[in-house]
Design a protein around this motif. Structure first.
Motif, PDB file in Angstrom:
ATOM      1  N   HIS A 164       0.830  -1.208   0.000  1.00  0.00           N
ATOM      2  CA  HIS A 164       0.000   0.000   0.000  1.00  0.00           C
ATOM      3  C   HIS A 164       0.863   1.256   0.000  1.00  0.00           C
ATOM      4  N   PHE A 165       1.881   1.293   0.850  1.00  0.00           N
ATOM      5  CA  PHE A 165       2.745   2.477   0.925  1.00  0.00           C
ATOM      6  C   PHE A 165       3.524   2.689  -0.374  1.00  0.00           C
ATOM      7  N   THR A 166       3.909   1.595  -1.006  1.00  0.00           N
ATOM      8  CA  THR A 166       4.616   1.718  -2.282  1.00  0.00           C
ATOM      9  C   THR A 166       3.709   2.372  -3.326  1.00  0.00           C
ATOM     10  N   THR A 167       2.481   1.923  -3.379  1.00  0.00           N
ATOM     11  CA  THR A 167       1.513   2.503  -4.317  1.00  0.00           C
ATOM     12  C   THR A 167       1.279   3.981  -4.021  1.00  0.00           C
ATOM     13  N   GLU A 168       1.217   4.316  -2.743  1.00  0.00           N
ATOM     14  CA  GLU A 168       0.936   5.692  -2.324  1.00  0.00           C
ATOM     15  C   GLU A 168       2.192   6.571  -2.286  1.00  0.00           C
ATOM     16  N   LYS A 169       3.329   5.979  -2.631  1.00  0.00           N
ATOM     17  CA  LYS A 169       4.604   6.707  -2.646  1.00  0.00           C
ATOM     18  C   LYS A 169       4.945   7.312  -1.276  1.00  0.00           C
ATOM     19  N   MET A 170       4.624   6.571  -0.244  1.00  0.00           N
ATOM     20  CA  MET A 170       5.003   6.953   1.122  1.00  0.00           C
ATOM     21  C   MET A 170       6.494   6.757   1.321  1.00  0.00           C
ATOM     22  N   TRP A 171       7.102   7.548   2.189  1.00  0.00           N
ATOM     23  CA  TRP A 171       8.481   7.335   2.603  1.00  0.00           C
ATOM     24  C   TRP A 171       8.470   6.306   3.733  1.00  0.00           C
ATOM     25  N   PHE A 172       8.907   5.104   3.419  1.00  0.00           N
ATOM     26  CA  PHE A 172       8.877   4.048   4.427  1.00  0.00           C
ATOM     27  C   PHE A 172      10.005   3.058   4.148  1.00  0.00           C
ATOM     28  N   ALA A 173      10.287   2.218   5.126  1.00  0.00           N
ATOM     29  CA  ALA A 173      11.234   1.118   4.954  1.00  0.00           C
ATOM     30  C   ALA A 173      10.891   0.028   5.953  1.00  0.00           C
ATOM     31  N   PRO A 174      11.109  -1.230   5.569  1.00  0.00           N
ATOM     32  CA  PRO A 174      10.938  -2.303   6.549  1.00  0.00           C
ATOM     33  C   PRO A 174      12.046  -2.229   7.601  1.00  0.00           C
ATOM     34  N   VAL A 175      11.733  -2.665   8.792  1.00  0.00           N
ATOM     35  CA  VAL A 175      12.738  -2.739   9.861  1.00  0.00           C
ATOM     36  C   VAL A 175      13.335  -4.139   9.809  1.00  0.00           C
ATOM     37  N   GLN A 176      14.571  -4.231   9.338  1.00  0.00           N
ATOM     38  CA  GLN A 176      15.187  -5.530   9.077  1.00  0.00           C
ATOM     39  C   GLN A 176      16.209  -5.891  10.150  1.00  0.00           C
ATOM     40  N   ASP A 177      16.240  -7.160  10.525  1.00  0.00           N
ATOM     41  CA  ASP A 177      17.328  -7.640  11.368  1.00  0.00           C
ATOM     42  C   ASP A 177      18.534  -7.938  10.465  1.00  0.00           C
ATOM     43  N   TYR A 178      19.655  -8.353  11.065  1.00  0.00           N
ATOM     44  CA  TYR A 178      20.873  -8.545  10.275  1.00  0.00           C
ATOM     45  C   TYR A 178      20.740  -9.664   9.241  1.00  0.00           C
ATOM     46  N   ASP A 179      19.970 -10.703   9.559  1.00  0.00           N
ATOM     47  CA  ASP A 179      19.775 -11.765   8.566  1.00  0.00           C
ATOM     48  C   ASP A 179      19.097 -11.204   7.317  1.00  0.00           C
ATOM     49  N   ALA A 180      18.110 -10.352   7.520  1.00  0.00           N
ATOM     50  CA  ALA A 180      17.416  -9.744   6.386  1.00  0.00           C
ATOM     51  C   ALA A 180      18.312  -8.768   5.643  1.00  0.00           C
ATOM     52  N   VAL A 181      19.117  -8.020   6.380  1.00  0.00           N
ATOM     53  CA  VAL A 181      20.034  -7.073   5.739  1.00  0.00           C
ATOM     54  C   VAL A 181      21.019  -7.806   4.841  1.00  0.00           C
ATOM     55  N   ILE A 182      21.566  -8.907   5.338  1.00  0.00           N
ATOM     56  CA  ILE A 182      22.564  -9.664   4.583  1.00  0.00           C
ATOM     57  C   ILE A 182      21.976 -10.229   3.290  1.00  0.00           C
ATOM     58  N   ALA A 183      20.662 -10.498   3.304  1.00  0.00           N
ATOM     59  CA  ALA A 183      19.996 -11.039   2.114  1.00  0.00           C
ATOM     60  C   ALA A 183      19.263  -9.977   1.302  1.00  0.00           C
ATOM     61  N   ASP A 184      19.309  -8.724   1.722  1.00  0.00           N
ATOM     62  CA  ASP A 184      18.550  -7.660   1.065  1.00  0.00           C
ATOM     63  C   ASP A 184      19.002  -7.481  -0.393  1.00  0.00           C
ATOM     64  N   PRO A 185      18.066  -7.414  -1.334  1.00  0.00           N
ATOM     65  CA  PRO A 185      18.458  -7.354  -2.752  1.00  0.00           C
ATOM     66  C   PRO A 185      19.262  -6.113  -3.119  1.00  0.00           C
ATOM     67  N   GLN A 186      18.988  -4.968  -2.496  1.00  0.00           N
ATOM     68  CA  GLN A 186      19.768  -3.773  -2.832  1.00  0.00           C
ATOM     69  C   GLN A 186      21.173  -3.854  -2.226  1.00  0.00           C
ATOM     70  N   VAL A 187      21.264  -4.396  -1.015  1.00  0.00           N
ATOM     71  CA  VAL A 187      22.576  -4.596  -0.392  1.00  0.00           C
ATOM     72  C   VAL A 187      23.430  -5.515  -1.260  1.00  0.00           C
ATOM     73  N   LEU A 188      22.829  -6.577  -1.758  1.00  0.00           N
ATOM     74  CA  LEU A 188      23.563  -7.510  -2.618  1.00  0.00           C
ATOM     75  C   LEU A 188      23.887  -6.877  -3.968  1.00  0.00           C
ATOM     76  N   HIS A 189      22.945  -6.131  -4.524  1.00  0.00           N
ATOM     77  CA  HIS A 189      23.199  -5.455  -5.800  1.00  0.00           C
ATOM     78  C   HIS A 189      24.372  -4.487  -5.677  1.00  0.00           C
ATOM     79  N   ASN A 190      24.503  -3.849  -4.509  1.00  0.00           N
ATOM     80  CA  ASN A 190      25.591  -2.899  -4.281  1.00  0.00           C
ATOM     81  C   ASN A 190      26.928  -3.568  -4.019  1.00  0.00           C
TER      82      ASN A 190
END
Length: 389
Positions: free
Chosen positions: A298-324
Motif C-alpha cells: 500500500h505504501f509503495t503505491t501511495e509513494k510513502m516514505w517508508f522502509a521495513p525494519v530488518q534484522d541482520y539476517d534480512a540485511v545480509i539477504a537484502d536485494p539492494q545490499v547484494l546489488h551494491n
C-alpha cells in the motif's frame, strides 16, 4: 589510487585500524606496527567467541595491510623506527595522547626527520584539554555527546545506538583528513599534523539536532516514539500486525489519504508540532491493524516514505545490499571462509576488494626490513634481541 603512498600504522581497537584499512583499500602500502603478542584486536572479540581461534574483530579492520612486530621501548628499535619513518608518507596512531612523544616519535621530532610526513593522531577527546586522560570508547562518547540522551522515548532511559557509530565515523574523518593533507602536500611539499577524535565525530554525527540546539530550539523527546527530538510526526518505527515498519516525513494531508482518515486533515499545518504525539499515536493505531507486507504494498503505491525494519539476517539477504556488492570474503588457513564488509565507496562503479587478507602477526617483518636495506644478518640479530619479531 593511493599506490606509492606508504602508511605506518600504530593503531589498535577500531577507530585507528578502520582508518588505516580505508587507506589500504585505496592502494596505500599500510604497515601495521604491532607489539609482541599482537595488537589488541587480534585477541578480543565483542561476543567473546572466536572462529577457530581467529578474531572477527581483527578481520574487520586489517585487510590489505602488512604486519611487523617492533618493541617500541627496546633500545635497538629506535634506529629501525627512524628508518621506517624517514621516507614514509603517513604516520597514523591511536595511542593515548603523549605516548609517541614519550617514545621519541612525536610530530616535531618526526617532522624534522621527514618534513613531508603526514602525522595523524586519532584519540578519544583530542590531544589536549580537561578530558585528555579519560578513556575514549564509543558508548562513552555516545553518552557524553548527547547522542544517547537524544535517543528513545520521553520518560525512558537514554538509549545508545546499537553499533559503534562514533568509532567508525571518527575513522572515516581521520582518513578524510589524511587524504586532504596528502593533497595539500602536493602543493606545499610539507606534511601536517591531522587530528580526529571520538568526541568531534560524535558531535559531527549530530550536525542537524545540535544546530537546532545551538540556536535556541529546545529538544523534546517524544512519548510516542518519534525518533528525533526536533521532527514532526510521523517519524520513526511503528508496529504492524506481524512486525515493524519505519515511516518518515509524511504530511497530514497524505496521511488522511493513505489511511482513509479525515481526522488527519483537520490538523492545521501550524499545529503539527504541538500535535505531533497525537498524530504519531493515531498513525500507530492504523499501522498495527495490517501486516507488514500489506502496508509495504500500500505504501509503495501511495509513494510513502517508508522502509521495513530488518534484522541482520534480512540485511545480509537484502536485494539492494547484494546489488551494491557490499560483502567480500577470503579463505583463512585456520578459520576457513570469513566474510566482511567491503570498502563503502565505489570508483568507476567498482568497490575495492581484498588484495591480501589480514596478516599473521609479524608476517612481513623480514620483508619490510629487507626493503629498508637491512641484511639477513642484521634482521636476525634484531629478532634475536627481541627488538623485533
Amino acid at each position: 589510487m593511493l599506490s606509492g603512498i606508504r602508511v605506518i600504522s600504530f593503531t589498535h581497537f577500531l577507530q585507528g585500524p578502520s582508518a588505516s584499512q580505508i587507506l589500504a583499500d585505496l592502494g596505500a602500502d599500510v604497515i601495521k606496527v604491532e607489539p609482541h603478542g599482537g595488537a589488541f584486536e587480534r585477541n578480543w572479540t565483542a561476543p567473546g567467541r572466536f572462529i577457530e581461534g581467529e578474531s572477527p574483530f581483527f578481520a574487520l579492520g586489517n585487510r590489505n595491510v602488512r604486519s611487523i612486530v617492533i618493541d617500541l621501548k627496546h633500545e635497538q628499535s629506535a634506529e629501525v623506527l627512524r628508518d621506517l619513518l624517514a621516507d614514509a608518507d603517513v604516520l597514523i596512531e591511536s595511542f593515548r595522547p603523549g605516548t609517541l612523544d614519550r617514545l621519541g616519535l612525536g610530530f616535531d621530532v618526526l617532522h624534522e626527520l621527514n618534513p613531508r610526513l603526514v602525522y595523524a593522531s586519532l584519540s578519544g577527546y583530542g590531544t589536549s584539554g580537561p578530558y585528555v586522560d579519560r578513556p575514549g570508547q564509543d558508548v562513552l562518547l555516545q553518552a557524553l555527546s548527547g547522542l544517547a540522551a537524544a535517543t528513545g522515548r520521553a520518560g525512558q532511559d537514554p538509549t545508545p545506538v546499537g553499533a559503534c557509530v562514533v568509532d567508525q565515523h571518527a575513522a572515516v574523518l581521520g582518513a578524510l583528513g589524511i587524504l586532504a593533507a596528502l593533497h595539500g602536500r602536493e602543493r606545499t611539499g610539507r606534511g601536517v599534523k591531522v587530528e580526529s577524535n571520538l568526541l568531534n565525530a560524535a558531535l559531527d554525527l549530530q550536525i542537524e539536532p545540535l544546530t537546532y540546539a545551538l540556536n535556541g530550539f529546545e529538544p523534546e523527546r517524544s512519548a510516542e516514539g518519534i525518533s528525533s527530538a526536533f521532527y514532526k510526526a510521523p517519524y520513526g518505527v511503528f508496529a504492524t500486525a506481524d512486525g515493524h515498519l519505519c515511516i518518515s516525513l509524511t504530511t497530514t494531508a497524505a496521511l488522511a489519504r493513505v489511511f482513509d482518515d479525515e481526522w488527519f486533515a483537520t490538523i492545521a499545518p501550524a499545529d503539527e508540532w504541538e500535535q505531533r504525539d497525537t498524530i504519531n499515536a493515531r498513525v500507530a493505531d492504523h499501522v498495527r491493524r495490517r501486516s507488514t507486507a500489506e502496508w509495504e504494498a500500500h505504501f509503495t503505491t501511495e509513494k510513502m516514505w517508508f522502509a521495513p525494519v530488518q534484522d541482520y539476517d534480512a540485511v545480509i539477504a537484502d536485494p539492494q545490499v547484494l546489488h551494491n556488492d557490499s560483502f567480500d570474503e577470503y579463505q583463512h588457513p585456520r578459520a576457513g571462509t570469513l566474510r566482511v564488509l567491503k570498502h563503502a565507496v565505489t570508483y568507476d562503479g567498482v568497490r575495492p576488494g581484498i588484495r591480501t587478507p589480514p596478516p599473521e602477526l609479524g608476517e612481513q617483518t623480514r620483508e619490510v626490513l629487507a626493503g629498508l636495506g637491512y641484511s639477513d644478518h642484521a634482521i636476525d640479530a634484531l629478532i634475536e634481541s627481541k627488538a623485533l619479531a
